[in-house]
Design a protein around this motif. Structure first.
Motif, PDB file in Angstrom:
ATOM      1  N   SER A 393       0.837  -1.212   0.000  1.00  0.00           N
ATOM      2  CA  SER A 393       0.000   0.000   0.000  1.00  0.00           C
ATOM      3  C   SER A 393       0.865   1.253   0.000  1.00  0.00           C
ATOM      4  O   SER A 393       0.781   2.102   0.883  1.00  0.00           O
ATOM      5  N   LEU A 394       1.696   1.357  -1.009  1.00  0.00           N
ATOM      6  CA  LEU A 394       2.674   2.436  -1.098  1.00  0.00           C
ATOM      7  C   LEU A 394       2.062   3.678  -1.724  1.00  0.00           C
ATOM      8  O   LEU A 394       1.424   3.612  -2.767  1.00  0.00           O
ATOM      9  N   LYS A 395       2.259   4.823  -1.082  1.00  0.00           N
ATOM     10  CA  LYS A 395       1.787   6.092  -1.602  1.00  0.00           C
ATOM     11  C   LYS A 395       2.865   7.146  -1.416  1.00  0.00           C
ATOM     12  O   LYS A 395       3.537   7.185  -0.386  1.00  0.00           O
ATOM     13  N   GLY A 396       3.053   7.991  -2.433  1.00  0.00           N
ATOM     14  CA  GLY A 396       4.054   9.031  -2.323  1.00  0.00           C
ATOM     15  C   GLY A 396       4.183   9.791  -3.624  1.00  0.00           C
ATOM     16  O   GLY A 396       3.327   9.696  -4.510  1.00  0.00           O
ATOM     17  N   ALA A 397       5.289  10.538  -3.795  1.00  0.00           N
ATOM     18  CA  ALA A 397       5.496  11.341  -4.991  1.00  0.00           C
ATOM     19  C   ALA A 397       6.964  11.668  -5.146  1.00  0.00           C
ATOM     20  O   ALA A 397       7.748  11.576  -4.187  1.00  0.00           O
ATOM     21  N   ALA A 399      10.177  13.888  -5.351  1.00  0.00           N
ATOM     22  CA  ALA A 399      10.620  15.122  -4.696  1.00  0.00           C
ATOM     23  C   ALA A 399      11.874  15.579  -5.422  1.00  0.00           C
ATOM     24  O   ALA A 399      12.994  15.404  -4.933  1.00  0.00           O
ATOM     25  N   GLY A 400      11.709  16.091  -6.624  1.00  0.00           N
ATOM     26  CA  GLY A 400      12.843  16.408  -7.467  1.00  0.00           C
ATOM     27  C   GLY A 400      13.017  15.326  -8.527  1.00  0.00           C
ATOM     28  O   GLY A 400      12.172  14.443  -8.690  1.00  0.00           O
ATOM     29  N   ASP A 401      14.138  15.365  -9.245  1.00  0.00           N
ATOM     30  CA  ASP A 401      14.366  14.420 -10.340  1.00  0.00           C
ATOM     31  C   ASP A 401      14.901  13.076  -9.862  1.00  0.00           C
ATOM     32  O   ASP A 401      14.722  12.053 -10.536  1.00  0.00           O
ATOM     33  N   SER A 402      15.576  13.067  -8.711  1.00  0.00           N
ATOM     34  CA  SER A 402      16.281  11.845  -8.306  1.00  0.00           C
ATOM     35  C   SER A 402      15.867  11.330  -6.932  1.00  0.00           C
ATOM     36  O   SER A 402      16.587  10.547  -6.327  1.00  0.00           O
ATOM     37  N   LYS A 403      14.713  11.756  -6.470  1.00  0.00           N
ATOM     38  CA  LYS A 403      14.260  11.292  -5.145  1.00  0.00           C
ATOM     39  C   LYS A 403      12.745  11.125  -5.147  1.00  0.00           C
ATOM     40  O   LYS A 403      12.004  11.966  -5.629  1.00  0.00           O
ATOM     41  N   TRP A 404      12.317   9.995  -4.606  1.00  0.00           N
ATOM     42  CA  TRP A 404      10.891   9.734  -4.393  1.00  0.00           C
ATOM     43  C   TRP A 404      10.693   9.468  -2.905  1.00  0.00           C
ATOM     44  O   TRP A 404      11.497   8.742  -2.274  1.00  0.00           O
ATOM     45  N   GLN A 405       9.686  10.043  -2.325  1.00  0.00           N
ATOM     46  CA  GLN A 405       9.427   9.771  -0.913  1.00  0.00           C
ATOM     47  C   GLN A 405       7.943   9.550  -0.684  1.00  0.00           C
ATOM     48  O   GLN A 405       7.098  10.157  -1.331  1.00  0.00           O
ATOM     49  N   GLY A 406       7.651   8.619   0.224  1.00  0.00           N
ATOM     50  CA  GLY A 406       6.268   8.292   0.505  1.00  0.00           C
ATOM     51  C   GLY A 406       6.143   7.464   1.767  1.00  0.00           C
ATOM     52  O   GLY A 406       7.009   7.514   2.654  1.00  0.00           O
ATOM     53  N   LYS A 407       5.061   6.684   1.837  1.00  0.00           N
ATOM     54  CA  LYS A 407       4.786   5.899   3.033  1.00  0.00           C
ATOM     55  C   LYS A 407       4.092   4.607   2.646  1.00  0.00           C
ATOM     56  O   LYS A 407       3.281   4.573   1.719  1.00  0.00           O
ATOM     57  N   SER A 408       4.429   3.553   3.360  1.00  0.00           N
ATOM     58  CA  SER A 408       3.783   2.263   3.170  1.00  0.00           C
ATOM     59  C   SER A 408       2.942   1.956   4.398  1.00  0.00           C
ATOM     60  O   SER A 408       3.381   2.171   5.526  1.00  0.00           O
ATOM     61  N   SER A 409       1.726   1.462   4.170  1.00  0.00           N
ATOM     62  CA  SER A 409       0.867   1.064   5.290  1.00  0.00           C
ATOM     63  C   SER A 409       0.910  -0.439   5.534  1.00  0.00           C
ATOM     64  O   SER A 409       0.163  -0.964   6.357  1.00  0.00           O
TER      65      SER A 409
END
Length: 431
Positions: A393-397, A399-409
């Motif tokens: 259940s991964l959700k995020g976006a 954050a720039g060209d070389s980084k993705w950040q989010g959260k898993s439930s």
């Protein structure tokens, strides 16, 4: 047909200890409102407003909640005053002129009488001892309060204790509660400012405590102060504007609170394996041990973060994608790891860099949710996120060209996927 009794001369006000009453139905109309003064109405039901010739069910007023009970076998969900009429809300209709039997939830009535009569006594004590007039009060479900025009800094512990002692002394004196009634239609009767504007030409009632106090009130009251049993003054809350709320309970509520406190002591005794008189010292020790353990966990998590980053960077010499995922670590683990990764991130976030990506996730204890961060080559990071996006259940976006950040439930499922992440990206090309 007999005229209905006006609010102020209802049986509930004249004989508050009465538990049943036979009376006749004056009117019964379908209601367009579901008042929320008593208990919730069932969904999708018709609601009726019932006026009776007389009633033992008190309509809300004077800070006292309404009574609940039954008309025949039909529950009464609320009782309100409309002008001088007492209206009962039910989900059953009744024939006009029919004789019905009213039963009251006397446990609720008794509690309301003890707290309301107790408030009159408590307010009178503060006025006589300290010239402090109660500006408002609340009869709550668990505890009550009076509002006094004084700050908590000026109301000393001795003042509170003296007021409590005086109240309990007056309770032991078994002073009588009496009611004086006047008809507001009499032009010689002075109208108190506390009477609602829509209460016209009704009965004005003064509740008197055996020469000790006299105040206008429409509520139901005990016969003697001894029926209050006892008072316990509780906590104080500042209410702003140099006023405070002093919480209290009378009578049966004190017994219930004592029982609840005793039950909690038994549960805490089992948890701490110590006697109630040693709870404070044991809890203080446990808090200190918890602080020490948290401090040690933070230190060890920091060291683990540094080592994990070193190992991951080493693995990335031969692997395309590497994952760091840890459980039972301090919340600062990811923050520390990201700081340690800064040089590597700066090197591998460029278009002409060797295609590499690193996944970072951690959580404290056994939580099933937590943060997830992906760093690396601008073209590889989206591919890695796409690969794991259907897991946990991964959700995020981005954050720039070389980084993705989010959260898993659902971290356990995600960690299972990450354990073999390098196998899915053993080809270092970006085609």
């Amino acid at each position: 047909m007999t005229e209905p009794k006006r609010v102020g001369e209802l049986k509930c006000q004249l004989q508050p200890y009465l538990k049943q009453l036979k009376t006749s139905v004056i009117s019964c109309v379908r209601s367009n409102e579901k008042v929320s003064l008593g208990k919730p109405f069932p969904a999708d039901t018709d609601v009726y407003e019932i006026e009776l010739e007389d009633t033992i069910l008190f309509p809300e007023g004077g800070g006292q909640p309404c009574d609940l009970g039954f008309i025949n076998e039909s529950p009464v969900y609320a009782v309100v005053r409309k002008g001088l009429k007492c209206i009962h809300y039910t989900i059953s209709s009744f024939d006009i002129g029919s004789v019905v039997n009213i039963k009251i939830d006397f446990k609720r009535r008794w509690d309301h009488m003890q707290q309301h009569s107790g408030q009159h006594l408590l307010s009178a004590v503060f006025e006589k001892l300290y010239d402090l007039e109660t500006t408002s009060w609340l009869l709550g479900d668990l505890k009550c309060y009076i509002e006094l025009p004084i700050s908590s800094k000026k109301l000393s512990k001795d003042m509170v204790q003296n007021a409590e002692k005086e109240c309990n002394r007056l309770i032991r004196e078994a002073l009588s509660f009496a009611v004086e009634s006047f008809d507001l239609s009499d032009p010689t009767v002075a109208r108190p400012s506390s009477i609602p504007d829509n209460y016209t030409d009704g009965i004005l009632r003064y509740v008197c405590i055996d020469g000790y106090d006299r105040n206008p009130c429409c509520g139901t009251h005990v016969e003697k102060t001894s029926h209050l049993q006892a008072v316990k003054l509780l906590n104080i809350e500042n209410n702003g504007n140099n006023s405070l709320r002093l919480f209290f309970n009378f009578g049966d509520r004190i017994v219930a609170q004592l029982q609840a406190s005793f039950d909690r002591d038994l549960e805490i005794n089992t948890l701490l394996s110590t006697r109630p008189e040693e709870f404070l010292s044991k809890i203080t020790l446990l808090k200190q041990q918890s602080r020490d353990a948290t401090k040690q966990l933070k230190k060890l998590s920091g060291e683990l973060a540094q080592l994990s980053v070193q190992q991951a960077i080493s693995d990335l010499e031969k692997e395309t994608v590497v994952a760091i995922f840890k459980t039972g670590v301090d919340p600062d683990f990811i923050k520390i790891a990201q700081i340690a990764l800064k040089p590597w991130i700066a090197k591998h976030s460029k278009e002409d860099a060797e295609p590499r990506a690193l996944i970072l996730s951690a959580c404290a204890g056994s939580e099933s949710s937590g943060p997830v961060v992906v760093f690396g080559h601008p073209q590889l990071v989206p591919k890695v996120v796409e690969h794991i996006s259907g897991t946990g259940s991964l959700k995020g976006a981005m954050a720039g060209d070389s980084k993705w950040q989010g959260k898993s439930s659902a971290l356990p499922a995600l960690y299972k996927k990450l354990a073999s992440i390098s196998l899915a990206f053993n080809d270092t090309t970006l085609s």
